[in-house]
Write a protein that holds these residues in place. Sequence first.
Motif, mmCIF file in Angstrom:
data_model
loop_
_atom_site.group_PDB
_atom_site.id
_atom_site.type_symbol
_atom_site.label_atom_id
_atom_site.label_comp_id
_atom_site.label_asym_id
_atom_site.label_seq_id
_atom_site.Cartn_x
_atom_site.Cartn_y
_atom_site.Cartn_z
ATOM 1 N N ALA A 57 -27.230 16.634 28.714
ATOM 2 C CA ALA A 57 -27.304 15.512 29.655
ATOM 3 C C ALA A 57 -26.876 15.949 31.052
ATOM 4 O O ALA A 57 -27.522 15.616 32.048
ATOM 5 C CB ALA A 57 -26.421 14.364 29.170
ATOM 6 N N VAL A 58 -25.790 16.730 31.125
ATOM 7 C CA VAL A 58 -25.325 17.228 32.423
ATOM 8 C C VAL A 58 -26.397 18.099 33.071
ATOM 9 O O VAL A 58 -26.737 17.934 34.249
ATOM 10 C CB VAL A 58 -24.006 18.018 32.246
ATOM 11 N N LEU A 59 -26.955 19.021 32.273
ATOM 12 C CA LEU A 59 -27.992 19.908 32.807
ATOM 13 C C LEU A 59 -29.208 19.100 33.257
ATOM 14 O O LEU A 59 -29.838 19.404 34.267
ATOM 15 C CB LEU A 59 -28.414 20.933 31.755
ATOM 16 N N ASN A 60 -29.507 18.064 32.501
ATOM 17 C CA ASN A 60 -30.633 17.208 32.823
ATOM 18 C C ASN A 60 -30.466 16.553 34.194
ATOM 19 O O ASN A 60 -31.394 16.495 34.996
ATOM 20 C CB ASN A 60 -30.754 16.109 31.769
ATOM 21 N N THR A 61 -29.251 16.054 34.422
ATOM 22 C CA THR A 61 -28.948 15.437 35.710
ATOM 23 C C THR A 61 -29.084 16.467 36.819
ATOM 24 O O THR A 61 -29.679 16.208 37.868
ATOM 25 C CB THR A 61 -27.513 14.873 35.714
ATOM 26 N N ALA A 62 -28.540 17.649 36.581
ATOM 27 C CA ALA A 62 -28.611 18.722 37.581
ATOM 28 C C ALA A 62 -30.056 19.038 37.920
ATOM 29 O O ALA A 62 -30.410 19.282 39.079
ATOM 30 C CB ALA A 62 -27.892 19.963 37.057
ATOM 31 N N VAL A 83 -28.407 37.214 47.114
ATOM 32 C CA VAL A 83 -27.548 36.827 45.993
ATOM 33 C C VAL A 83 -27.467 35.307 45.832
ATOM 34 O O VAL A 83 -27.727 34.804 44.742
ATOM 35 C CB VAL A 83 -26.139 37.461 46.115
ATOM 36 N N PRO A 84 -27.128 34.570 46.893
ATOM 37 C CA PRO A 84 -27.104 33.116 46.707
ATOM 38 C C PRO A 84 -28.459 32.572 46.274
ATOM 39 O O PRO A 84 -28.530 31.622 45.481
ATOM 40 C CB PRO A 84 -26.718 32.569 48.081
ATOM 41 N N SER A 85 -29.533 33.152 46.754
ATOM 42 C CA SER A 85 -30.856 32.692 46.327
ATOM 43 C C SER A 85 -31.023 32.859 44.834
ATOM 44 O O SER A 85 -31.487 31.956 44.135
ATOM 45 C CB SER A 85 -31.967 33.497 47.016
ATOM 46 N N ILE A 86 -30.657 34.044 44.341
ATOM 47 C CA ILE A 86 -30.821 34.300 42.907
ATOM 48 C C ILE A 86 -29.945 33.367 42.084
ATOM 49 O O ILE A 86 -30.375 32.848 41.053
ATOM 50 C CB ILE A 86 -30.532 35.789 42.601
ATOM 51 N N VAL A 87 -28.721 33.115 42.577
ATOM 52 C CA VAL A 87 -27.839 32.195 41.848
ATOM 53 C C VAL A 87 -28.494 30.814 41.754
ATOM 54 O O VAL A 87 -28.556 30.204 40.689
ATOM 55 C CB VAL A 87 -26.458 32.091 42.534
ATOM 56 N N ALA A 88 -29.019 30.337 42.882
ATOM 57 C CA ALA A 88 -29.637 29.014 42.895
ATOM 58 C C ALA A 88 -30.843 28.964 41.969
ATOM 59 O O ALA A 88 -31.012 28.030 41.192
ATOM 60 C CB ALA A 88 -30.053 28.654 44.322
ATOM 61 N N LEU A 89 -31.687 29.992 42.048
ATOM 62 C CA LEU A 89 -32.890 30.011 41.201
ATOM 63 C C LEU A 89 -32.528 30.066 39.727
ATOM 64 O O LEU A 89 -33.139 29.400 38.890
ATOM 65 C CB LEU A 89 -33.773 31.211 41.576
ATOM 66 N N THR A 90 -31.526 30.892 39.408
ATOM 67 C CA THR A 90 -31.106 31.006 38.012
ATOM 68 C C THR A 90 -30.656 29.654 37.472
ATOM 69 O O THR A 90 -31.091 29.216 36.407
ATOM 70 C CB THR A 90 -29.937 32.008 37.891
ATOM 71 N N LEU A 91 -29.790 28.994 38.244
ATOM 72 C CA LEU A 91 -29.295 27.686 37.821
ATOM 73 C C LEU A 91 -30.448 26.729 37.591
ATOM 74 O O LEU A 91 -30.480 25.968 36.638
ATOM 75 C CB LEU A 91 -28.377 27.110 38.895
ATOM 76 N N TYR A 92 -31.422 26.808 38.498
ATOM 77 C CA TYR A 92 -32.552 25.901 38.405
ATOM 78 C C TYR A 92 -33.382 26.150 37.149
ATOM 79 O O TYR A 92 -33.993 25.242 36.611
ATOM 80 C CB TYR A 92 -33.430 26.052 39.653
ATOM 81 N N GLY A 93 -33.362 27.403 36.677
ATOM 82 C CA GLY A 93 -34.180 27.733 35.500
ATOM 83 C C GLY A 93 -33.458 27.559 34.171
ATOM 84 O O GLY A 93 -34.064 27.715 33.101
ATOM 85 N N LEU A 94 -32.183 27.250 34.198
ATOM 86 C CA LEU A 94 -31.403 27.207 32.947
ATOM 87 C C LEU A 94 -31.851 26.112 31.983
ATOM 88 O O LEU A 94 -32.040 26.352 30.795
ATOM 89 C CB LEU A 94 -29.905 26.982 33.259
ATOM 90 N N LEU A 95 -31.986 24.916 32.524
ATOM 91 C CA LEU A 95 -32.152 23.758 31.643
ATOM 92 C C LEU A 95 -33.301 23.860 30.641
ATOM 93 O O LEU A 95 -33.095 23.699 29.445
ATOM 94 C CB LEU A 95 -32.279 22.462 32.451
ATOM 95 N N PRO A 96 -34.537 24.135 31.118
ATOM 96 C CA PRO A 96 -35.629 24.130 30.137
ATOM 97 C C PRO A 96 -35.390 25.125 29.002
ATOM 98 O O PRO A 96 -35.717 24.835 27.849
ATOM 99 C CB PRO A 96 -36.850 24.543 30.969
#
Lengths: 213, 379
Positions: A57-62, A83-96
Amino acid sequence: METISIFDILTKEAPEHILQHLKLVLISLNIAILIAVPTGVLLTRKSFKKYSSKVIAVLNTAQGVPSLAIVAIFLNILGIGIVPSIVALTLYGLLPIAQNTVAGINNINYEVIEAAKGVGMSDKQVLYKIELPLALPIIIAGIQTSSVLIVGTAAIAELIGAGGLGRMIFLGITHFLPKYTLVGALLCAVMAIIFDQFFRILNIKLTRNYKQT
Amino acid sequence: MIRLKNVSKYYKKKEGAAVSNLNLHVEEGKICVMVGPSGCGKTTTLKMINRIIEPSDGNIYVNDKNVMEQNPNELRLKIGYVIQKIGLFPHYTVYENVATVPKLLGWKEEKIRNRANELLKIVGLSPQEYAKKYPNQLSGGQKQRVGVARAMAANPPVMLMDEPFGAVDPITRNQLQNEFLKIQKKMKKTICFVTHDIDEAIKMGDKIAIMCDGKLVQYDTPENILFSPKNEFVEEFVGSDRALKVLNLLKVDTILDTSLPKISIDTDSDVLKKLALKGQDHVVVLDDEEKLVGYIKLRKIVERRSLEKWDKYIKRYVSTIDEDSSLKNAMVSMLQFDVFNIPVISENGVYKGIVNFNMIKSYISEEYETNNIVDKVVG
Ligand SMILES: Nc1ncnc2c1ncn2[C@@H]1O[C@H](COP(=O)(O)OP(=O)(O)O)[C@@H](O)[C@H]1O
Ligand SMILES: [Mg+2]
């Protein structure tokens, strides 16, 4: 510069940006897989099962936060650069990926797991020999979704200095060079389609022999 | 050998026991069938034996060792387990499914291959045809066969089977039961077998444990369950057609009629005439391997014509049955084909004798004369 042809942009300038974009996508996607799959597996273990719906649910909200906002947030936390770009992209790809790992494992027929335990497999053997292979098609489908998301978001990550096809797009916009924007956007779309099709075909290849019944 | 001592299971403290104070002893090499209505605790009991479920109370011994003192995975490797819904691994081929336990035990490649192929043959699946198939390419009956083969792979002395033939049609089930009994005759495993079907229990069990609400009601031989039900529950569960169920227990060879003259295809016509003169009505015709060809109605033929080319009068039997069949199978065939005689043949087609409807009737009435249920069969 205004007279440069699309052909020249494609052959002379695009390759470098394509490579950079690909690098961003592949690195973030791989890190996302490395984090999300074990997390998903953990969320299906007996002792963590009760947290799984909350974490999802948390990841879904994110995931609901627009990619532009994510990028902006990381600009403030980590500054500008790759580096910050990769961190942001990684986070964005986690949920699915995490979500599909949980779904893939929880979807396995209970009797298959029970049979695996019943013949004497240890928990580890059940995970590696039965659960992961059977969940693999769904996990791959999650990676497929993630890859497309990351390809698109990577273009926006140029705003915090990621480089890649986003650079061409924004260069076109800021310098009023529509050809650059067009080429960048098209290449971005093509890359997304290629990733999508790659994982789709991979999945068909992997599961053509059996069906879960 | 399996022994349960005062075993209880409470899933939730507040609710009643799923299994309560159960004592059961399955002798070496025998099949114990646990039977009872749905929810009476059969599966729970079975799963406690291989520790899929931990008992709340009591002790369980497999081959004189307390299961609670063993590593569950090692324990399970030594106990064949066929679960209620088979649970074949969908991403494994038939071969890989059967080879699972030997692989876990670290057998050599070659030994695994030989064993898996041997087992597939034992359960009636040709390795050439089926080894490479996936479970979703199999029929229900074939899946059950693979499930049984997988459980037997490492030749465990003890097997637990939870409604192993539950999910197939009655004809296939009957076939699987017969085949399994044949296998068990050779393998002599100690088996705990669960079913909700009393007919299956009577057919498969050396002993039957009738359960109700987590308690053992009667633990006895099939004969005693049928003829000396301990209380009303057992009586009702066994059903009012107890006498018919007796037929399940009896094999055709108990009343096999072997007195019919047998002739071969090249028997001289004079022999047939003599037989006819003696008043013989039927003769059975066999080929030179003793396999059944058909029969001849002598009297009819002799009255009308010469016997020179007698082989054209051979008639085929509309149906035959296996020598392992029960009298019930024989009766069913008789009703199905509207005949009173059915020849019995061995596995390889050799003629053994005839079963006759009237003989079944008189056998039952003689054997169970004192019992009042008999009039229901013969009456
Ligand atoms: N995992 C479980 N948790 C709670 N109750 C259960 C569980 N499994 C079975 N039960 C209950 O225990 C009783 C016996 O079930 P079971 O052993 O499956 O019966 P059977 O196999 O004879 O149909 C039933 O009342 C069932 O609802
Ligand atoms: Mg059950």
